[in-house]
Design a protein around this motif. Structure first.
Motif, PDB file in Angstrom:
ATOM      1  N   GLY A   1       0.819  -1.208   0.000  1.00 30.23           N
ATOM      2  CA  GLY A   1       0.000   0.000   0.000  1.00 30.23           C
ATOM      3  C   GLY A   1       0.850   1.252   0.000  1.00 30.23           C
ATOM      4  N   ALA A   2       0.364   2.275  -0.697  1.00 29.70           N
ATOM      5  CA  ALA A   2       1.003   3.590  -0.722  1.00 29.70           C
ATOM      6  C   ALA A   2      -0.013   4.606  -0.210  1.00 29.70           C
ATOM      7  N   PRO A   3       0.196   5.212   0.949  1.00 26.87           N
ATOM      8  CA  PRO A   3      -0.768   6.171   1.490  1.00 26.87           C
ATOM      9  C   PRO A   3      -0.946   7.374   0.569  1.00 26.87           C
ATOM     10  N   TYR A   4      -2.220   7.747   0.355  1.00 30.01           N
ATOM     11  CA  TYR A   4      -2.517   8.927  -0.456  1.00 30.01           C
ATOM     12  C   TYR A   4      -2.652  10.131   0.475  1.00 30.01           C
ATOM     13  N   PRO A   5      -1.897  11.215   0.238  1.00 28.47           N
ATOM     14  CA  PRO A   5      -1.887  12.333   1.187  1.00 28.47           C
ATOM     15  C   PRO A   5      -2.976  13.375   0.969  1.00 28.47           C
ATOM     16  N   GLY A   6      -3.669  13.328  -0.160  1.00 27.20           N
ATOM     17  CA  GLY A   6      -4.643  14.372  -0.465  1.00 27.20           C
ATOM     18  C   GLY A   6      -6.040  14.045   0.019  1.00 27.20           C
ATOM     19  N   ASP A   7      -7.013  14.784  -0.515  1.00 25.72           N
ATOM     20  CA  ASP A   7      -8.415  14.546  -0.184  1.00 25.72           C
ATOM     21  C   ASP A   7      -9.012  13.531  -1.150  1.00 25.72           C
ATOM     22  N   TRP A   8      -9.964  12.764  -0.650  1.00 23.05           N
ATOM     23  CA  TRP A   8     -10.535  11.671  -1.434  1.00 23.05           C
ATOM     24  C   TRP A   8     -11.998  11.502  -1.065  1.00 23.05           C
ATOM     25  N   VAL A   9     -12.828  11.213  -2.072  1.00 24.60           N
ATOM     26  CA  VAL A   9     -14.258  11.008  -1.849  1.00 24.60           C
ATOM     27  C   VAL A   9     -14.716   9.774  -2.604  1.00 24.60           C
ATOM     28  N   ASP A  10     -15.502   8.931  -1.938  1.00 23.20           N
ATOM     29  CA  ASP A  10     -16.194   7.816  -2.578  1.00 23.20           C
ATOM     30  C   ASP A  10     -17.471   8.371  -3.211  1.00 23.20           C
ATOM     31  N   VAL A  11     -17.561   8.289  -4.532  1.00 21.87           N
ATOM     32  CA  VAL A  11     -18.718   8.839  -5.246  1.00 21.87           C
ATOM     33  C   VAL A  11     -19.621   7.694  -5.695  1.00 21.87           C
ATOM     34  N   GLY A  12     -19.846   6.746  -4.808  1.00 18.50           N
ATOM     35  CA  GLY A  12     -20.675   5.598  -5.143  1.00 18.50           C
ATOM     36  C   GLY A  12     -22.148   5.792  -4.864  1.00 18.50           C
ATOM     37  N   HIS A  13     -22.520   6.919  -4.270  1.00 22.62           N
ATOM     38  CA  HIS A  13     -23.917   7.163  -3.900  1.00 22.62           C
ATOM     39  C   HIS A  13     -24.185   8.661  -4.023  1.00 22.62           C
ATOM     40  N   PRO A  14     -25.446   9.101  -4.041  1.00 23.04           N
ATOM     41  CA  PRO A  14     -25.740  10.520  -4.281  1.00 23.04           C
ATOM     42  C   PRO A  14     -25.091  11.463  -3.277  1.00 23.04           C
ATOM     43  N   GLU A  15     -24.997  11.061  -2.014  1.00 16.19           N
ATOM     44  CA  GLU A  15     -24.374  11.928  -1.024  1.00 16.19           C
ATOM     45  C   GLU A  15     -22.892  12.154  -1.342  1.00 16.19           C
ATOM     46  N   GLY A  16     -22.238  11.099  -1.822  1.00 16.17           N
ATOM     47  CA  GLY A  16     -20.843  11.243  -2.214  1.00 16.17           C
ATOM     48  C   GLY A  16     -20.679  12.182  -3.393  1.00 16.17           C
ATOM     49  N   LEU A  17     -21.625  12.142  -4.315  1.00 15.60           N
ATOM     50  CA  LEU A  17     -21.583  13.044  -5.464  1.00 15.60           C
ATOM     51  C   LEU A  17     -21.665  14.494  -4.996  1.00 15.60           C
ATOM     52  N   ALA A  18     -22.553  14.759  -4.048  1.00 10.48           N
ATOM     53  CA  ALA A  18     -22.710  16.126  -3.532  1.00 10.48           C
ATOM     54  C   ALA A  18     -21.446  16.581  -2.806  1.00 10.48           C
ATOM     55  N   VAL A  19     -20.866  15.702  -1.980  1.00  7.34           N
ATOM     56  CA  VAL A  19     -19.651  16.056  -1.250  1.00  7.34           C
ATOM     57  C   VAL A  19     -18.497  16.313  -2.219  1.00  7.34           C
ATOM     58  N   ALA A  20     -18.368  15.484  -3.255  1.00  4.40           N
ATOM     59  CA  ALA A  20     -17.298  15.665  -4.234  1.00  4.40           C
ATOM     60  C   ALA A  20     -17.440  16.994  -4.960  1.00  4.40           C
ATOM     61  N   ASN A  21     -18.675  17.349  -5.342  1.00  2.00           N
ATOM     62  CA  ASN A  21     -18.883  18.642  -6.006  1.00  2.00           C
ATOM     63  C   ASN A  21     -18.494  19.798  -5.096  1.00  2.00           C
ATOM     64  N   ALA A  22     -18.846  19.708  -3.826  1.00  6.20           N
ATOM     65  CA  ALA A  22     -18.509  20.765  -2.893  1.00  6.20           C
ATOM     66  C   ALA A  22     -16.989  20.849  -2.690  1.00  6.20           C
ATOM     67  N   MET A  23     -16.346  19.709  -2.601  1.00  3.32           N
ATOM     68  CA  MET A  23     -14.899  19.680  -2.377  1.00  3.32           C
ATOM     69  C   MET A  23     -14.152  20.263  -3.567  1.00  3.32           C
ATOM     70  N   VAL A  24     -14.549  19.853  -4.776  1.00  2.95           N
ATOM     71  CA  VAL A  24     -13.872  20.353  -5.976  1.00  2.95           C
ATOM     72  C   VAL A  24     -14.111  21.850  -6.138  1.00  2.95           C
ATOM     73  N   ALA A  25     -15.267  22.334  -5.746  1.00  2.00           N
ATOM     74  CA  ALA A  25     -15.592  23.758  -5.892  1.00  2.00           C
ATOM     75  C   ALA A  25     -14.694  24.635  -5.037  1.00  2.00           C
ATOM     76  N   HIS A  26     -14.099  24.072  -3.976  1.00  2.00           N
ATOM     77  CA  HIS A  26     -13.268  24.862  -3.073  1.00  2.00           C
ATOM     78  C   HIS A  26     -11.776  24.732  -3.362  1.00  2.00           C
ATOM     79  N   VAL A  27     -11.443  24.051  -4.445  1.00  3.22           N
ATOM     80  CA  VAL A  27     -10.030  23.897  -4.803  1.00  3.22           C
ATOM     81  C   VAL A  27      -9.539  25.173  -5.470  1.00  3.22           C
TER      82      VAL A  27
END
Length: 233
Positions: free
Chosen positions: A207-233
């Protein structure tokens, strides 16, 4: 070195409910861009060549988009083959047997490119190198962790052998895999999970640890969180 990349884009996306009634999940948008385009862009930035994606559900909606992006299409329209079977079917498109990047098309990374990090950490003798995130930072993850991570970088699984019973680290959806490790698996349709578990027992799963932010977009709530996270980049 340049290595091939496989994007898994064939699933039904049933957890998305009505959002995937007509649209394949990889074509849902985060930050104004299709999920599969996030994966393609990561592969391209890492210098991957060729880039291949498998299709099954609503193949007519996603295959033209993939081809327009220069991605080769591995068709599973006759039968969904899961991740391991899908990778095995795509091997003729992936080239000469070099270790392969794979990416799930339903996760979003913000920060360092996980494929570049994996490429730097890959060593001869590894069977699989997974990009992993700590459970405490696995946004919208449902369930527990997948693995425990040793000081030597080796991953071990939970005692009962189930992917969801494994420790404090979560598979992020990005890996490097030696395609030869698929040879021992019987049948055409199979998951990569039993391959990982076998390699863990052999001491060849890392395993190689990933240091950044990550979202599981497997369900509608994940889609909303991912959109919010990307919007603040």
């Amino acid at each position: 070195m340049s290595r091939p990349a496989m994007i898994f884009a064939a699933g039904f996306g049933t957890r998305m409910g009505a959002l995937t009634a007509e649209t394949p999940k990889p074509m849902l948008h985060v930050g104004g861009k299709a999920l599969v385009d996030h994966a393609i862009d990561l592969a391209a930035e890492a210098g991957a060549a060729p880039i291949v994606a498998n299709v099954h559900y609503r193949a007519d909606r996603i295959a033209p988009h993939l081809r327009a992006r220069g991605v080769s299409v591995s068709h599973e329209t006759d039968r969904l083959l899961d991740t391991g079977g899908g990778l095995r079917r795509a091997r003729p498109l992936l080239g000469d047997g070099a270790a392969v990047f794979t990416l799930n098309a339903d996760t979003v990374f913000v920060g360092a490119n996980p494929l570049i990090a994996l490429d730097r950490a890959w060593r001869d003798g590894m069977g699989v190198l997974l990009s992993v995130v700590p459970l405490s930072r696995a946004r919208e993850r449902r369930g527990g962790g997948d693995f425990s991570l040793g000081a030597d970088g080796r991953l071990t699984q939970g005692g009962d052998g189930r992917l969801t019973q494994g420790g404090d680290w979560v598979y992020s959806g990005a890996e490097i895999i030696d395609p030869a490790v698929l040879d021992a698996e019987p049948g055409d349709a199979f998951s990569l999970a039993p391959v990982w578990f076998r390699l863990a027992r052999e001491g060849r799963l890392f395993g190689a640890p990933y240091p950044g932010d990550w979202v599981d977009v497997g369900h509608p709530e994940g889609l909303a969180v991912a959109n919010a996270m990307v919007a603040h980049v």
